[in-house]
Structure formats: structure tokens, C-alpha cells
Design a protein around this motif. Structure first.
Motif, short mmCIF file in Angstrom:
data_model
loop_
_atom_site.label_atom_id
_atom_site.label_comp_id
_atom_site.label_asym_id
_atom_site.label_seq_id
_atom_site.Cartn_x
_atom_site.Cartn_y
_atom_site.Cartn_z
N GLN A 72 8.96 0.26 2.00
CA GLN A 72 9.67 0.60 0.78
C GLN A 72 10.29 1.97 0.99
O GLN A 72 9.58 2.96 1.20
CB GLN A 72 8.71 0.61 -0.41
CG GLN A 72 9.39 0.93 -1.72
CD GLN A 72 8.51 0.59 -2.91
OE1 GLN A 72 8.34 -0.57 -3.26
NE2 GLN A 72 7.94 1.61 -3.54
N LEU A 73 11.61 2.04 0.94
CA LEU A 73 12.33 3.27 1.24
C LEU A 73 12.58 4.05 -0.04
O LEU A 73 13.42 3.68 -0.87
CB LEU A 73 13.67 2.93 1.92
CG LEU A 73 13.57 2.10 3.21
CD1 LEU A 73 14.96 1.73 3.71
CD2 LEU A 73 12.78 2.86 4.28
N HIS A 74 11.85 5.13 -0.18
CA HIS A 74 11.89 5.95 -1.38
C HIS A 74 12.51 7.30 -1.02
O HIS A 74 11.88 8.10 -0.35
CB HIS A 74 10.48 6.13 -1.92
CG HIS A 74 10.41 6.86 -3.21
ND1 HIS A 74 11.15 6.49 -4.32
CD2 HIS A 74 9.67 7.93 -3.60
CE1 HIS A 74 10.88 7.29 -5.32
NE2 HIS A 74 9.99 8.18 -4.92
N PRO A 75 13.76 7.56 -1.43
CA PRO A 75 14.43 8.81 -1.05
C PRO A 75 13.63 10.05 -1.45
O PRO A 75 12.88 10.04 -2.42
CB PRO A 75 15.76 8.73 -1.81
CG PRO A 75 15.99 7.27 -2.02
CD PRO A 75 14.63 6.68 -2.22
N ILE A 132 4.34 -1.03 3.24
CA ILE A 132 3.86 0.31 2.90
C ILE A 132 4.95 1.08 2.18
O ILE A 132 6.14 0.81 2.34
CB ILE A 132 3.40 1.10 4.14
CG1 ILE A 132 4.58 1.33 5.11
CG2 ILE A 132 2.24 0.41 4.83
CD1 ILE A 132 4.31 2.37 6.17
N TRP A 133 4.50 2.05 1.39
CA TRP A 133 5.39 3.00 0.72
C TRP A 133 4.97 4.38 1.22
O TRP A 133 4.07 4.99 0.69
CB TRP A 133 5.27 2.86 -0.78
CG TRP A 133 5.98 3.92 -1.58
CD1 TRP A 133 6.79 4.91 -1.12
CD2 TRP A 133 5.94 4.08 -3.00
NE1 TRP A 133 7.24 5.70 -2.15
CE2 TRP A 133 6.74 5.20 -3.33
CE3 TRP A 133 5.30 3.39 -4.03
CZ2 TRP A 133 6.90 5.65 -4.64
CZ3 TRP A 133 5.47 3.84 -5.33
CH2 TRP A 133 6.27 4.95 -5.62
N PRO A 134 5.62 4.89 2.27
CA PRO A 134 5.22 6.19 2.84
C PRO A 134 6.04 7.33 2.25
O PRO A 134 7.06 7.12 1.58
CB PRO A 134 5.55 6.00 4.33
CG PRO A 134 6.76 5.12 4.31
CD PRO A 134 6.62 4.22 3.09
N GLN A 135 5.60 8.54 2.54
CA GLN A 135 6.31 9.75 2.13
C GLN A 135 7.30 10.08 3.24
O GLN A 135 7.00 10.81 4.18
CB GLN A 135 5.33 10.89 1.89
CG GLN A 135 5.96 12.12 1.26
CD GLN A 135 4.93 13.20 0.97
OE1 GLN A 135 3.73 13.00 1.15
NE2 GLN A 135 5.38 14.35 0.51
N PHE A 156 0.85 -1.20 0.00
CA PHE A 156 0.00 0.00 0.00
C PHE A 156 0.88 1.24 0.00
O PHE A 156 1.74 1.42 0.86
CB PHE A 156 -0.91 0.02 1.24
CG PHE A 156 -2.13 0.88 1.06
CD1 PHE A 156 -3.36 0.30 0.79
CD2 PHE A 156 -2.06 2.26 1.14
CE1 PHE A 156 -4.50 1.09 0.60
CE2 PHE A 156 -3.17 3.06 0.95
CZ PHE A 156 -4.40 2.46 0.68
N HIS A 157 0.62 2.12 -0.99
CA HIS A 157 1.31 3.42 -1.05
C HIS A 157 0.35 4.52 -0.62
O HIS A 157 -0.82 4.56 -1.03
CB HIS A 157 1.77 3.73 -2.48
CG HIS A 157 2.13 5.16 -2.68
ND1 HIS A 157 3.20 5.74 -2.03
CD2 HIS A 157 1.55 6.15 -3.41
CE1 HIS A 157 3.27 7.02 -2.37
NE2 HIS A 157 2.27 7.29 -3.21
N SER A 158 0.85 5.43 0.23
CA SER A 158 0.03 6.56 0.64
C SER A 158 0.93 7.73 1.00
O SER A 158 1.76 7.64 1.91
CB SER A 158 -0.84 6.20 1.85
OG SER A 158 -1.80 7.20 2.10
N CYS A 159 0.77 8.84 0.27
CA CYS A 159 1.50 10.07 0.58
C CYS A 159 0.83 10.79 1.75
O CYS A 159 -0.35 10.60 2.03
CB CYS A 159 1.54 10.99 -0.63
SG CYS A 159 2.72 10.49 -1.90
N GLY A 160 1.62 11.65 2.38
CA GLY A 160 1.12 12.42 3.52
C GLY A 160 1.50 11.75 4.84
O GLY A 160 2.05 10.64 4.87
#
Length: 215
Positions: free
Chosen positions: A152-155, A128-131, A107-111
Motif C-alpha cells: 500500500q503506497l502511502h505518500p 503491507i503498509w510501510p513507512q 499489516f501496517h507497521s511504521c519504522g
């Protein structure tokens, strides 16, 4: 290809699709008021997304990915009780066949969605893919480990990659994998390149990731 790759399929979008059909502010008001019309829209989209889930499972994917942005910079867009009433049962409907098939749920969710992390864990979300820039990284890492949520670590594609130095990029990547104990499992790096990234930062990003992979 599954002998070599982890295969994911799409479960579609719910909240984001609702905003494509009705103005954003109206969607928020209608959800809060629990109008029959917004419930009907959500149910139609959920039915379509359920078909996407079934198709992904028929392809024998390893995981099904979902995504909806539920946070502002420091809080949820909707009160938590409202989110639980409106969205949680519909995610249960979408996630149920995935869990029954023994597959993973991403699950991806920004904020800033800290309040939703226990809800996602309860629903059976695997990762999860967080901001990341909106969170205290140590706190997020501990919360997710306690809840059994992989990350998921997204720089940071904003301030860091647009305006940082190559050394800051490298230092940030190292700090991420150390904070989330990537070598110990439960997290992995995911990188993207956007227009506007200084080329030296792109080189630094890939070099940092490749160095860690070599280690």
C-alpha cells in the motif's frame, strides 16, 4: 456491496495495546526479559484480537487488517530473535483462521522493518503498509515483489506534504507508481489529508492520483 468494494475487517492491535496498558520502555524491557507478566498481558490481548478476527470472518470480509509499529528510523525496536520468540507465535495464532478461510492479511507497521518482511511473508501476510520515507524505494519494491508482498503506497505526510511544492508532490506520486510498477499489479495508492498540509499540495495530490486513474 462486495460486488463493488473490497471489504476489510480489523484484527486489532497487539504491541500497541500492550503499550496502552504499561509504559513503553517497560514493555520493551519485559519482552526482552520474557517475563511471565508480559506474556500474560500479550496472551489476553491476543485472545481479544482473535475474537475480532472471528467476527470479521463472520461478516465475510475479503481481508483482515492488523497493525503494530515495530521500527525506529533505521532498525527494529527489538532484536529480531526476540521478535520471533515473542510476537511470531502470537501472529500465527491470529492469522491462522484468516488463512484457513482463504482471506487476505494486511499489516501496517511504521519504522524501518526490512528485517520483518520475510517474517511477514512466511506468516502469510498478503500486503503491507510501510513507512515509505525510511526505505530505499527501489530496494523495497524489489524485496516485496520477490517475497510476494503487495504494498500500500502511502505518500510521505511529513516532509513532502507539509513542506514540499505541488510539483514535488506530483513527481513523487509518479515516481512511486513507476518504482512499484503499480500498473503491473502488486501495489496501490492510499492517500490521507492531515492538518497543516498546504492546500495547493492537497490539490496537487488529488490531481496526480486522478490523472493516473484516468490513464
Amino acid at each position: 456491496h462486495k460486488a463493488r468494494y473490497f471489504l476489510t475487517g480489523s484484527g486489532g492491535l497487539l504491541f500497541e495495546q500492550m503499550q496502552s496498558l504499561r509504559p513503553f520502555a517497560d514493555v520493551l524491557v519485559d519482552i526482552t526479559l520474557d517475563t511471565p507478566e508480559i506474556n500474560r498481558i500479550a496472551d489476553l490481548i491476543a485472545e481479544h484480537s482473535r475474537a475480532l478476527v472471528e467476527r470479521a470472518l463472520a461478516l465475510d470480509v475479503d481481508a483482515v487488517s492488523f497493525g503494530d509499529d515495530f521500527g525506529m528510523n533505521d532498525r527494529l525496536l527489538l532484536a529480531l530473535p526476540v521478535w520471533r520468540r515473542f510476537f511470531k507465535p502470537r501472529y500465527q495464532y491470529l492469522f491462522e483462521p484468516v488463512r484457513r478461510a482463504g482471506k487476505r492479511i494486511f499489516f501496517h507497521s511504521c519504522g524501518y522493518i526490512a528485517d520483518l518482511l520475510p517474517e511477514f511473508a512466511e506468516l502469510g501476510v498478503s500486503a503491507i503498509w510501510p513507512q515509505l520515507p525510511l526505505f530505499d524505494l527501489h530496494d523495497l519494491a524489489q524485496r516485496c515483489r520477490d517475497l510476494g508482498l503487495a504494498v500500500q503506497l502511502h505518500p510521505d505526510r511529513g516532509e513532502l506534504m507539509q513542506h514540499g511544492t505541488p510539483q514535488q508532490v506530483c513527481d513523487y506520486i509518479r515516481r512511486l507508481v513507476e518504482t512499484f510498477d503499480t500498473a503491473g499489479g502488486g501495489s496501490w495508492l492510499y492517500i490521507e489529508i492531515d492538518p497543516g498540509f498546504p492546500w495547493e499540495n492537497v490539490i496537487a495530490l488529488f490531481a496526480a492520483v486522478q490523472a493516473l486513474r484516468g490513464a
